[in-house]
Motif scaffolding. Structure first.
Motif, PDB file in Angstrom:
ATOM      1  N   GLN A 149       4.364  -0.896 -14.078  1.00 54.53           N
ATOM      2  CA  GLN A 149       5.718  -0.228 -14.139  1.00 54.53           C
ATOM      3  C   GLN A 149       5.377   1.201 -13.646  1.00 54.53           C
ATOM      4  N   PHE A 150       6.522   1.972 -13.257  1.00 57.75           N
ATOM      5  CA  PHE A 150       5.982   3.095 -12.978  1.00 57.75           C
ATOM      6  C   PHE A 150       5.298   4.154 -13.937  1.00 57.75           C
ATOM      7  N   GLU A 151       5.795   3.999 -15.260  1.00 63.24           N
ATOM      8  CA  GLU A 151       5.171   4.866 -16.206  1.00 63.24           C
ATOM      9  C   GLU A 151       3.663   4.398 -16.561  1.00 63.24           C
ATOM     10  N   ALA A 152       3.253   3.355 -15.928  1.00 70.08           N
ATOM     11  CA  ALA A 152       1.793   3.131 -16.329  1.00 70.08           C
ATOM     12  C   ALA A 152       0.906   3.895 -15.067  1.00 70.08           C
ATOM     13  N   LEU A 153       1.437   4.291 -13.928  1.00 69.79           N
ATOM     14  CA  LEU A 153       0.734   4.863 -12.819  1.00 69.79           C
ATOM     15  C   LEU A 153       0.712   6.178 -12.744  1.00 69.79           C
ATOM     16  N   ALA A 154      -0.386   6.936 -12.169  1.00 66.99           N
ATOM     17  CA  ALA A 154      -0.631   7.942 -12.175  1.00 66.99           C
ATOM     18  C   ALA A 154      -0.878   8.541 -10.756  1.00 66.99           C
ATOM     19  N   PRO A 155      -0.378   9.585 -10.173  1.00 61.93           N
ATOM     20  CA  PRO A 155      -0.847   9.968  -8.881  1.00 61.93           C
ATOM     21  C   PRO A 155      -2.225   9.738  -8.654  1.00 61.93           C
ATOM     22  N   GLY A 156      -2.680   9.146  -7.368  1.00 59.27           N
ATOM     23  CA  GLY A 156      -4.076   8.764  -7.045  1.00 59.27           C
ATOM     24  C   GLY A 156      -4.524   7.482  -7.597  1.00 59.27           C
ATOM     25  N   GLN A 157      -3.953   6.833  -8.629  1.00 62.37           N
ATOM     26  CA  GLN A 157      -4.589   5.861  -9.155  1.00 62.37           C
ATOM     27  C   GLN A 157      -4.510   4.671  -8.280  1.00 62.37           C
ATOM     28  N   GLU A 158      -5.304   3.917  -8.443  1.00 63.21           N
ATOM     29  CA  GLU A 158      -5.382   2.468  -7.556  1.00 63.21           C
ATOM     30  C   GLU A 158      -5.347   1.285  -8.349  1.00 63.21           C
ATOM     31  N   ALA A 177       0.718  -1.180  -0.044  1.00 62.84           N
ATOM     32  CA  ALA A 177       0.001   0.057  -0.146  1.00 62.84           C
ATOM     33  C   ALA A 177       0.862   1.343   0.059  1.00 62.84           C
ATOM     34  N   PHE A 178       1.911   1.054   0.858  1.00 64.87           N
ATOM     35  CA  PHE A 178       2.943   2.395   0.939  1.00 64.87           C
ATOM     36  C   PHE A 178       3.736   2.493  -0.430  1.00 64.87           C
ATOM     37  N   ALA A 179       4.185   1.257  -0.736  1.00 65.85           N
ATOM     38  CA  ALA A 179       4.878   1.379  -2.304  1.00 65.85           C
ATOM     39  C   ALA A 179       4.071   1.811  -3.370  1.00 65.85           C
ATOM     40  N   LEU A 180       2.930   1.527  -3.352  1.00 65.09           N
ATOM     41  CA  LEU A 180       2.092   2.188  -4.552  1.00 65.09           C
ATOM     42  C   LEU A 180       1.969   3.799  -4.428  1.00 65.09           C
ATOM     43  N   MET A 181       2.071   4.278  -3.046  1.00 65.30           N
ATOM     44  CA  MET A 181       1.901   5.823  -2.965  1.00 65.30           C
ATOM     45  C   MET A 181       3.357   6.345  -3.534  1.00 65.30           C
ATOM     46  N   VAL A 182       4.340   5.632  -3.472  1.00 64.46           N
ATOM     47  CA  VAL A 182       5.499   6.016  -3.976  1.00 64.46           C
ATOM     48  C   VAL A 182       5.676   5.823  -5.485  1.00 64.46           C
ATOM     49  N   ALA A 183       5.331   4.716  -5.861  1.00 63.15           N
ATOM     50  CA  ALA A 183       5.317   4.319  -7.283  1.00 63.15           C
ATOM     51  C   ALA A 183       4.259   5.201  -8.174  1.00 63.15           C
ATOM     52  N   ARG A 184       3.085   5.691  -7.511  1.00 67.06           N
ATOM     53  CA  ARG A 184       2.503   6.526  -8.517  1.00 67.06           C
ATOM     54  C   ARG A 184       2.726   7.999  -8.335  1.00 67.06           C
ATOM     55  N   SER A 185       3.617   8.308  -7.369  1.00 68.08           N
ATOM     56  CA  SER A 185       3.889   9.872  -7.050  1.00 68.08           C
ATOM     57  C   SER A 185       5.433  10.010  -7.145  1.00 68.08           C
ATOM     58  N   VAL A 186       6.187   9.154  -7.425  1.00 65.62           N
ATOM     59  CA  VAL A 186       7.828   9.456  -7.540  1.00 65.62           C
ATOM     60  C   VAL A 186       8.133   9.183  -9.102  1.00 65.62           C
ATOM     61  N   ARG A 187       8.555  10.038  -9.624  1.00 63.24           N
ATOM     62  CA  ARG A 187       8.860   9.815 -11.067  1.00 63.24           C
ATOM     63  C   ARG A 187      10.222   9.000 -11.117  1.00 63.24           C
ATOM     64  N   PRO A 188       9.960   8.073 -12.244  1.00 58.46           N
ATOM     65  CA  PRO A 188      11.393   7.293 -12.564  1.00 58.46           C
ATOM     66  C   PRO A 188      12.520   8.141 -12.641  1.00 58.46           C
ATOM     67  N   GLY A 189      13.601   7.604 -12.320  1.00 59.05           N
ATOM     68  CA  GLY A 189      14.962   8.213 -12.768  1.00 59.05           C
ATOM     69  C   GLY A 189      15.123   8.536 -14.270  1.00 59.05           C
ATOM     70  N   GLY A 190      15.480   9.686 -14.601  1.00 60.42           N
ATOM     71  CA  GLY A 190      15.670  10.167 -16.060  1.00 60.42           C
ATOM     72  C   GLY A 190      14.438  10.569 -16.498  1.00 60.42           C
TER      73      GLY A 190
END
Length: 417
Positions: free
Chosen positions: A170-179, A114-127
């Motif tokens: 993957q990170f690119e497929a996630l957006a802030p707030g997405q479940e 649950a917390f990893a999802l918060m990071v994955a959808r809110s933190v942009r990947p490197g580069g």
């Protein structure tokens, strides 16, 4: 919540409505007491006479039947408890409490995901450029969260590893707030490590060793990251010191560098050097007794190997059994010395009681002494010696040695002839 409240409200409305209908005839009867004395068919249609209600339309309170009321049973008590629970459901729930309950349920099902999802959808990947996404950097996210960026990155890396395995998007497929649907909580520990050192090759080795020992890798990593704490535990606790000793001994076989350093430390410390020498002497004595008891062979003082008599072998077995029964923390030095002295005395008696064996023993001693003297004399060399190296005393000692050798030769020749 709504589904639990609606039936109860409907029931209360129905009860209230029926109770009102019952109240009307009762009031009419009290206004005209004589109305009840009319015919059963309800004759009397005047304005001062109330018509009797149909029995089918009269509401009878629950349990008001012709039968006598029965005793209260466990089922009735259960119904009362259910009614209380329903009353609790009907009460208004604070939105803060409801939010906590929902968050607890998510974490209970998914754990750290649950917390990893918060990071994955809110933190942009490197580069990824900051302008092309509403996501923020891990450092900015940590500032908003009030924690370290390293902690955020541990959740980030756990999600990244799971995404590589196809477990999460993957990170690119996630957006802030997405479940998204999250894996089970049991899978979380396979991807997440609460210590940053676990990602290094050293951390992987420690984690693997910890799993082989059946403990959580985080415990071993914590100890590895705090050598001062490990030192304090070893100094203060004999049990920890014993565990450390056994671990070092297991590691010595595959770590020659550690073995060399440990030997140097022992040699530099006089107390340890004496202790090692004493322990080695004890080991040699025990091995000597064991060789007689288990193999049945004697090594005489001159180095001969002969078969041990039954009496000698039984004595060796007796002493060996006493040594083997010692507890791990008991010193075997005194027991080994006593066993060795006792067995050696019997060996000497055995040799002296057999004339032929006694001659062989003396011959072996002479050969041993001769070989030692020969080796020492052969090591003397005059090749690289300077003239000022030699002194008169050296020459005198060589002359004395020459005379001793000549006398020895004459004595042997006399015996041989």
């Amino acid at each position: 919540m709504t589904a639990a409240i609606a039936p109860t409200e409907a029931t209360e409305s129905a009860v209230t409505g029926v109770a009102s209908e019952e109240a009307v005839p009762a009031q009419a009867g009290s206004a005209d007491p004589g109305a009840g004395a009319g015919t059963e068919s309800g004759a009397g249609t005047g304005s001062g006479t109330a018509q009797a209600p149909d029995e089918a339309n009269i509401w009878i309170p629950g349990g008001a039947t012709d039968e006598a009321p029965g005793p209260v049973t466990d089922d009735d008590a259960a119904d009362d408890d259910a009614a209380e629970d329903t009353a609790d459901d009907m009460s208004e729930v604070s939105e803060l409490v409801a939010e906590d309950a929902r968050a607890f349920g998510v974490y209970a099902r998914t754990g750290g995901w649950a917390f990893a999802l918060m990071v994955a959808r809110s933190v942009r990947p490197g580069g990824q450029a900051a302008g092309g996404t509403p996501k923020v950097s891990a450092r900015r996210f940590s500032e908003l969260a009030g924690c370290s960026a390293e902690r955020v990155m541990r959740f980030y890396k756990a999600w990244d590893s799971a995404a590589d395995d196809g477990l999460v998007p993957q990170f690119e497929a996630l957006a802030p707030g997405q479940e998204v649907e999250l894996p089970d909580a049991d899978v979380w520990l396979a991807y997440y490590s609460s210590r940053s050192s676990a990602a290094s090759p050293r951390g992987h080795a420690i984690s693997a060793a910890a799993e082989a020992e059946g403990i959580r890798p985080t415990k071993a990593l914590e100890v590895a990251e705090n050598p001062t704490a490990l030192r304090a535990a070893i100094l203060a606790d004999p049990g920890t010191a014993e565990a450390a000793r056994k671990a070092l001994m297991d590691r010595l076989e595959e770590d020659p560098a550690l073995r060399t350093e440990l030997v140097k430390d022992i040699v530099r410390a006089d107390d340890l050097k004496k202790a090692v020498a004493a322990e080695a002497k004890t080991g040699d004595r025990v091995e000597y007794v064991r060789q007689i008891a288990e193999v049945g062979q004697i090594r005489t003082p001159a180095g001969q190997k002969i078969e041990a008599p039954r009496e000698l072998r039984e004595e060796a077995e007796r002493h060996l059994s006493l040594i083997d029964e010692l507890d791990g923390d008991e010193e075997a030095g005194e027991w080994a010395r006593e066993a060795y002295d006792s067995v050696r005395e019997l060996v000497t008696r055995t040799v002296e009681s057999d004339p032929e064996l006694r001659v062989k023993e003396r011959r072996a001693k002479f050969y041993n002494s001769l070989q030692k003297a020969t080796k020492v004399f052969e090591e003397l060399t005059l090749d690289d010696a300077e003239d000022d190296v030699f002194e008169d005393d050296m020459l005198k000692r060589l002359e004395d040695l020459q005379q001793a050798i000549a006398s020895c030769i004459s004595a042997i020749q006399a015996k041989v002839q």
